[in-house]
Scaffold this active site. Structure first.
Site, mmCIF file in Angstrom:
data_model
loop_
_atom_site.group_PDB
_atom_site.id
_atom_site.type_symbol
_atom_site.label_atom_id
_atom_site.label_comp_id
_atom_site.label_asym_id
_atom_site.label_seq_id
_atom_site.Cartn_x
_atom_site.Cartn_y
_atom_site.Cartn_z
ATOM 1 N N GLN A 182 38.906 -13.993 37.612
ATOM 2 C CA GLN A 182 37.775 -14.135 36.687
ATOM 3 C C GLN A 182 37.117 -15.503 36.796
ATOM 4 O OE1 GLN A 182 36.258 -11.908 34.898
ATOM 5 N NE2 GLN A 182 37.711 -10.238 35.140
ATOM 6 N N CYS A 329 40.592 -2.347 32.303
ATOM 7 C CA CYS A 329 41.674 -1.900 33.186
ATOM 8 C C CYS A 329 42.698 -1.078 32.440
ATOM 9 C CB CYS A 329 42.348 -3.085 33.842
ATOM 10 S SG CYS A 329 41.210 -4.101 34.767
HETATM 11 C C1 LIG Z 1 39.790 -7.546 38.152
HETATM 12 C C2 LIG Z 1 41.030 -8.358 38.087
HETATM 13 C C3 LIG Z 1 42.106 -8.117 38.929
HETATM 14 C C4 LIG Z 1 42.099 -6.965 39.920
HETATM 15 O O1 LIG Z 1 41.220 -7.220 40.963
HETATM 16 P P1 LIG Z 1 40.875 -6.068 42.045
HETATM 17 O O2 LIG Z 1 40.152 -6.804 43.118
HETATM 18 O O3 LIG Z 1 40.015 -5.103 41.311
HETATM 19 O O4 LIG Z 1 42.161 -5.490 42.503
HETATM 20 C C5 LIG Z 1 43.208 -8.933 38.852
HETATM 21 N N1 LIG Z 1 43.250 -9.949 37.981
HETATM 22 C C6 LIG Z 1 42.238 -10.224 37.140
HETATM 23 C C7 LIG Z 1 42.337 -11.380 36.205
HETATM 24 C C8 LIG Z 1 41.098 -9.435 37.162
HETATM 25 O O5 LIG Z 1 40.102 -9.697 36.322
#
Ligand SMILES: *Cc1c(COP(=O)(O)O)cnc(C)c1O
Length: 389
Positions: A182, A329
């Site tokens: 993020q 998620c």
């Molecule tokens: C979106 C996210 C993930 C997962 O990332 P992907 O590329 O979709 O596998 C992992 N950690 C955080 C903090 C996220 O926001």
């Protein structure tokens, strides 16, 4: 002109930047070589594009190109970093320290490591969402091999004291891993200044393509070693086998370059709009900010609308405004957000929460529309519940 619906769920994923798309297209059409083909021009061309992208990605976070391992995204990078360290440093110890508010990609990986004989300490957070440095100190033991603390939280946007945590890890001879998915592209990150040894991030959270990410793996002071989690042709210095996703990687590189150049300017605009949205919604009664308002990503705003069920609130404006309740998620499972529980919200306030995530493509007209419609929806739902529907 205002285009509906309005997308305010940029912590779940972001719109692909057109300039990124343009950079990717030739690697689907003309330059389709395998970057591992050493014997002909098609392969060389692809390899050159990957090398260039590796530099662009490394530059965004102050790393060396050699320290970037391309993966299918941050979930895979989290798995590779955590499992890869656990297996490689098994003779040194089996203890990992992490935090209750981590992304599921970290928490579920840690749960898996526990089944393999690992010992995990889950640090709590305060009502701001921040870990207590003293409890981190106390959790360290001789068997500790890794500290894993996310840079910024996906639900509430809270930014941890990464530099300080990294310094503590280093002083104790422990490796430091951070999930910066993020944070990368939204706030400046430098793996050296921040004392980071391993870092996961992802293209699709910064206007790049889905299905491409990276794990930063420090090569000097100290040199970090990893056990591969994908065996095969020995790609990515044996750390991640599999034919490289050349168009995806090219897009990731371009996205990183654009973020590096435009982040500063974009942040001013994004934060201004986020603050406007937030301060206007806070004018309603019984609306609260979740997590630290100070140490927070400029694009994120997580609010609880007391006495309201956010699912019914969202039904009022869902077709026009895309947001998420709890974490995108975990919202498939519809369990109340563990992050909001961890910062001390009761179930009612968790169920009353909505996450707003802005991006460089969010306009002032969109924010004005959102403020107006959400205010009306809140008043309507509260009135309906007051009169028992
Ligand atoms: C979106 C996210 C993930 C997962 O990332 P992907 O590329 O979709 O596998 C992992 N950690 C955080 C903090 C996220 O926001």
């Amino acid at each position: 002109m205002l285009n509906l619906p309005i997308y305010l769920d940029n912590n779940a994923t972001t719109k692909l930047d057109e300039r990124v798309f343009e950079a990717m297209v030739p690697y689907f059409t003309e330059h389709y070589g395998n970057a591992a083909s050493r014997s002909h021009f098609f392969g060389w061309e692809a390899e050159e594009a990957v090398d260039y992208a590796r530099e662009q990605v490394a530059q965004l976070v102050g790393a060396e190109p050699k320290e970037i391992v391309f993966t299918s995204g941050a979930t895979e990078a989290d798995n590779l970093g955590l499992k890869g360290i656990f297996e490689m440093y098994a003779t040194k110890g089996n203890h990992i320290i992490t935090v209750v508010t981590e992304h599921k990609a970290v928490l579920d990986t840690c749960a898996h490591i526990e089944k393999l004989g690992g010992e995990i300490t889950y640090l709590n957070v305060d009502k701001e969402g921040l870990i207590d440095i003293e409890s981190l100190h106390k959790a360290i033991k001789p068997s500790t091999i890794l500290i894993a603390v996310m840079y910024a939280n996906n639900e509430i946007g809270v930014i941890q004291s990464i530099r300080e945590i990294g310094a503590i890890a280093r002083k104790n001879g422990i490796l430091f891993f951070t999930d910066a998915t993020q944070a990368a592209g939204k706030i400046p990150i430098n793996v050296n200044n921040d004392n980071i040894d391993l870092m996961a991030f992802s293209a699709h959270k910064m206007h790049g393509p889905k299905g491409t990410g990276a794990l930063y793996v420090r090569r000097r002071n100290p040199r970090v070693r990893l056990m591969a989690q994908m065996d095969g042709g020995g790609h990515e210095k044996n750390m991640r086998s599999g034919t490289l996703n050349v168009p995806g990687i090219v897009g990731f590189g371009k996205a990183c370059e654009l973020r590096r150049i435009e982040m500063g300017k974009d942040t001013i605009q994004i934060k201004k709009l986020r603050d406007k949205l937030e301060s206007e919604l806070l004018k309603l009664e019984h609306v609260y900010i979740n997590g630290s308002a100070k140490s927070r990503l400029p694009n994120t705003c997580n609010l609880s609308f007391k006495y309201i069920d956010s699912e019914s609130l969202m039904q009022e404006f869902n077709k026009d405004i895309a947001v998420s309740s709890g974490s995108a998620c975990t919202s498939a499972t519809l369990e109340p957000s563990y992050v909001l529980k961890a910062i001390g919200l009761n179930n009612d306030l968790v169920r009353a929460s909505i996450r707003f995530g802005l991006s460089r493509f969010t306009t002032e007209d969109e924010i004005d529309y959102a403020i107006d419609h959400i205010r009306k929806a809140v008043l309507k739902v509260r009135e309906a519940s007051l009169f028992g529907k």
